[in-house]
Design an enzyme around this catalytic site. Structure first.
Site, PDB file in Angstrom:
ATOM      1  N   GLY A   1       2.211   2.250  10.884  1.00  0.00           N
ATOM      2  CA  GLY A   1       3.153   3.365  10.749  1.00  0.00           C
ATOM      3  C   GLY A   1       3.811   3.771  12.060  1.00  0.00           C
ATOM      4  O   GLY A   1       4.438   4.819  12.158  1.00  0.00           O
TER       5      GLY A   1
ATOM      6  N   GLU B   1      -5.558  -5.067  10.419  1.00  0.00           N
ATOM      7  CA  GLU B   1      -4.540  -4.048  10.656  1.00  0.00           C
ATOM      8  C   GLU B   1      -4.844  -3.318  11.972  1.00  0.00           C
ATOM      9  O   GLU B   1      -5.641  -2.366  11.979  1.00  0.00           O
ATOM     10  CB  GLU B   1      -4.538  -3.037   9.517  1.00  0.00           C
ATOM     11  CG  GLU B   1      -4.228  -3.626   8.169  1.00  0.00           C
ATOM     12  CD  GLU B   1      -3.622  -2.588   7.231  1.00  0.00           C
ATOM     13  OE1 GLU B   1      -2.503  -2.802   6.771  1.00  0.00           O
ATOM     14  OE2 GLU B   1      -4.264  -1.554   6.985  1.00  0.00           O
TER      15      GLU B   1
ATOM     16  N   ASN C   1       0.865  -1.185   0.000  1.00  0.00           N
ATOM     17  CA  ASN C   1       0.000   0.000   0.000  1.00  0.00           C
ATOM     18  C   ASN C   1       0.906   1.241   0.000  1.00  0.00           C
ATOM     19  O   ASN C   1       1.486   1.575   1.027  1.00  0.00           O
ATOM     20  CB  ASN C   1      -0.885  -0.053   1.258  1.00  0.00           C
ATOM     21  CG  ASN C   1      -1.691   1.218   1.460  1.00  0.00           C
ATOM     22  OD1 ASN C   1      -1.779   2.060   0.569  1.00  0.00           O
ATOM     23  ND2 ASN C   1      -2.276   1.360   2.633  1.00  0.00           N
ATOM     24  N   TRP C   2       1.008   1.871  -1.160  1.00  0.00           N
ATOM     25  CA  TRP C   2       1.935   3.016  -1.279  1.00  0.00           C
ATOM     26  C   TRP C   2       1.406   4.257  -0.566  1.00  0.00           C
ATOM     27  O   TRP C   2       2.139   5.218  -0.397  1.00  0.00           O
ATOM     28  CB  TRP C   2       2.171   3.355  -2.743  1.00  0.00           C
ATOM     29  CG  TRP C   2       2.891   2.327  -3.553  1.00  0.00           C
ATOM     30  CD1 TRP C   2       3.096   1.001  -3.249  1.00  0.00           C
ATOM     31  CD2 TRP C   2       3.522   2.531  -4.840  1.00  0.00           C
ATOM     32  NE1 TRP C   2       3.796   0.378  -4.253  1.00  0.00           N
ATOM     33  CE2 TRP C   2       4.069   1.292  -5.244  1.00  0.00           C
ATOM     34  CE3 TRP C   2       3.652   3.627  -5.684  1.00  0.00           C
ATOM     35  CZ2 TRP C   2       4.755   1.139  -6.456  1.00  0.00           C
ATOM     36  CZ3 TRP C   2       4.329   3.473  -6.897  1.00  0.00           C
ATOM     37  CH2 TRP C   2       4.879   2.244  -7.271  1.00  0.00           C
ATOM     38  N   LYS C   3       0.132   4.262  -0.206  1.00  0.00           N
ATOM     39  CA  LYS C   3      -0.507   5.438   0.402  1.00  0.00           C
ATOM     40  C   LYS C   3      -0.277   6.669  -0.493  1.00  0.00           C
ATOM     41  O   LYS C   3      -0.235   6.526  -1.707  1.00  0.00           O
ATOM     42  CB  LYS C   3       0.007   5.645   1.824  1.00  0.00           C
ATOM     43  CG  LYS C   3      -0.119   4.365   2.660  1.00  0.00           C
ATOM     44  CD  LYS C   3       0.032   4.597   4.120  1.00  0.00           C
ATOM     45  CE  LYS C   3      -0.114   3.263   4.849  1.00  0.00           C
ATOM     46  NZ  LYS C   3      -0.138   3.378   6.288  1.00  0.00           N
TER      47      LYS C   3
ATOM     48  N   GLY D   1       2.850  -1.164   4.350  1.00  0.00           N
ATOM     49  CA  GLY D   1       2.865   0.265   4.050  1.00  0.00           C
ATOM     50  C   GLY D   1       4.297   0.741   3.845  1.00  0.00           C
ATOM     51  O   GLY D   1       4.895   0.543   2.782  1.00  0.00           O
ATOM     52  N   GLY D   2       4.857   1.343   4.881  1.00  0.00           N
ATOM     53  CA  GLY D   2       6.193   1.962   4.792  1.00  0.00           C
ATOM     54  C   GLY D   2       7.253   1.111   4.101  1.00  0.00           C
ATOM     55  O   GLY D   2       7.992   1.603   3.245  1.00  0.00           O
TER      56      GLY D   2
ATOM     57  N   SER E   1       3.214  -2.137  10.389  1.00  0.00           N
ATOM     58  CA  SER E   1       4.667  -2.174  10.611  1.00  0.00           C
ATOM     59  C   SER E   1       5.315  -3.514  10.238  1.00  0.00           C
ATOM     60  O   SER E   1       6.237  -3.972  10.906  1.00  0.00           O
ATOM     61  CB  SER E   1       5.002  -1.790  12.053  1.00  0.00           C
ATOM     62  OG  SER E   1       4.569  -0.464  12.315  1.00  0.00           O
TER      63      SER E   1
ATOM     64  N   HIS F   1      -9.523   1.196   4.690  1.00  0.00           N
ATOM     65  CA  HIS F   1      -8.269   1.341   5.440  1.00  0.00           C
ATOM     66  C   HIS F   1      -8.518   2.268   6.630  1.00  0.00           C
ATOM     67  O   HIS F   1      -9.312   3.210   6.530  1.00  0.00           O
ATOM     68  CB  HIS F   1      -7.188   1.914   4.512  1.00  0.00           C
ATOM     69  CG  HIS F   1      -5.841   1.884   5.150  1.00  0.00           C
ATOM     70  ND1 HIS F   1      -5.437   2.850   6.044  1.00  0.00           N
ATOM     71  CD2 HIS F   1      -4.814   1.003   5.053  1.00  0.00           C
ATOM     72  CE1 HIS F   1      -4.218   2.553   6.467  1.00  0.00           C
ATOM     73  NE2 HIS F   1      -3.821   1.434   5.877  1.00  0.00           N
TER      74      HIS F   1
ATOM     75  N   GLU G   1      -6.965   4.664   7.783  1.00  0.00           N
ATOM     76  CA  GLU G   1      -6.763   6.099   7.496  1.00  0.00           C
ATOM     77  C   GLU G   1      -7.984   6.680   6.789  1.00  0.00           C
ATOM     78  O   GLU G   1      -8.341   7.838   6.992  1.00  0.00           O
ATOM     79  CB  GLU G   1      -5.481   6.282   6.664  1.00  0.00           C
ATOM     80  CG  GLU G   1      -4.243   6.060   7.520  1.00  0.00           C
ATOM     81  CD  GLU G   1      -3.050   5.485   6.783  1.00  0.00           C
ATOM     82  OE1 GLU G   1      -3.017   5.541   5.536  1.00  0.00           O
ATOM     83  OE2 GLU G   1      -2.138   4.967   7.466  1.00  0.00           O
TER      84      GLU G   1
END
Ligand code: PGA
Length: 253
Positions: free
Chosen positions: A174, A168, A9-11, A235-236, A214, A96, A98
């Site tokens: 994150g 999640e 997930n590049w966000k 993600g990251g 994470s 998600h 967010e």
């Protein structure tokens, strides 16, 4: 047998040029002869067409990070399932945390979108997970069960078998804090049992349940070795080709 499925997930990261660099990096870093792991990349809307064309002839699938539930119309700023399909998307992340937090998405809106995605031939990656406050109040099971029930409402068993559920925990996204493999496994088993109750055990056994929060090269192997963790939503660590490739490698048998 569920296929281990790793999605990135590049966000809201990577412009056009950076997309080209990351996809080319992935093409160098990934071992395409290994078919045991399904890989999905989910760039922002503006990079989907480019990523799709660069990934043609590879087994890497393309996903979006959100969509609207109408086919077309006066919905300024929104993107339809058909538009996503036209640039090669096969998957779409829905709900998600967010999006729930900043854009007021609810189990009801995620359910509407999930049904539309399935009807349009897209596979939803439906995200669920509790906040730190909810975990500390010991209501993780209640929160996650309510989310799963709400998001899957009126979806048939045949469709549920195709979707991906991503657990999640919000406190792990994150933050560098990962759920322990045991904490994650406990909730994954709860989700699978709930799908078993709502549908049948045969259906529950087919649903891919990813863990997200994470995930990095250092913790991926242990998480992915749990019996009910069928993949990761990263993600990251998916923003660099080497670390994403290393997580994918941890998923190989
Ligand atoms: P993270 O994000 O790996 O950076 O924690 C995961 C996600 O939000 O999907």
């Amino acid at each position: 047998m569920r296929t281990k499925t790793i999605a990135g997930n590049w966000k809201m990261f990577k412009n056009f040029q950076q997309t080209e660099d990351l996809i080319n990096g992935l093409k160098k870093a990934l071992d395409f002869t290994d078919k045991s792991v399904k890989v999905i990349v989910c760039p922002p809307f503006t990079s989907l067409a480019l990523a799709g064309s660069l990934l043609k002839e590879t087994p890497v699938a393309l996903g979006a990070q959100n969509m609207y539930f109408e086919d077309e119309g006066a919905f300024t700023g929104e993107i339809s399932p058909g538009m996503l399909k036209s640039v090669g998307c096969e998957y779409v992340i829905l709900g998600h945390s967010e999006r729930r937090l900043y854009f007021h998405e609810t189990n009801e809106s995620v359910n509407t979108k999930a049904k539309k995605a399935l009807a349009s031939g897209l596979i939803p990656i439906v995200c669920v997970g509790e906040t730190l406050e909810e975990r500390e109040k010991n209501i993780t099971d209640l929160i996650v069960s309510t989310q799963v029930r709400g998001c899957l409402k009126e979806i048939s068993a045949a469709d549920v078998e195709r979707i991906i559920i991503a657990y999640e925990p919000v406190w792990a996204i994150g933050t560098g804090k990962t759920a322990t493999p045991q904490q994650a496994e406990e909730v994954h088993l709860l989700i699978r049992k709930l799908v078993g109750q709502l549908y049948s055990w045969a259906t529950a056994e087919k649903v891919v349940i990813q863990y997200g929060g994470s995930v990095k090269p250092e913790n991926a192997k242990e998480l992915l070795s749990q019996p009910n963790i069928d993949g990761a939503l990263v993600g990251g660590a998916c923003l660099k080709a080497d670390s994403f490739a290393s997580i994918i490698k941890s998923a190989t048998a």
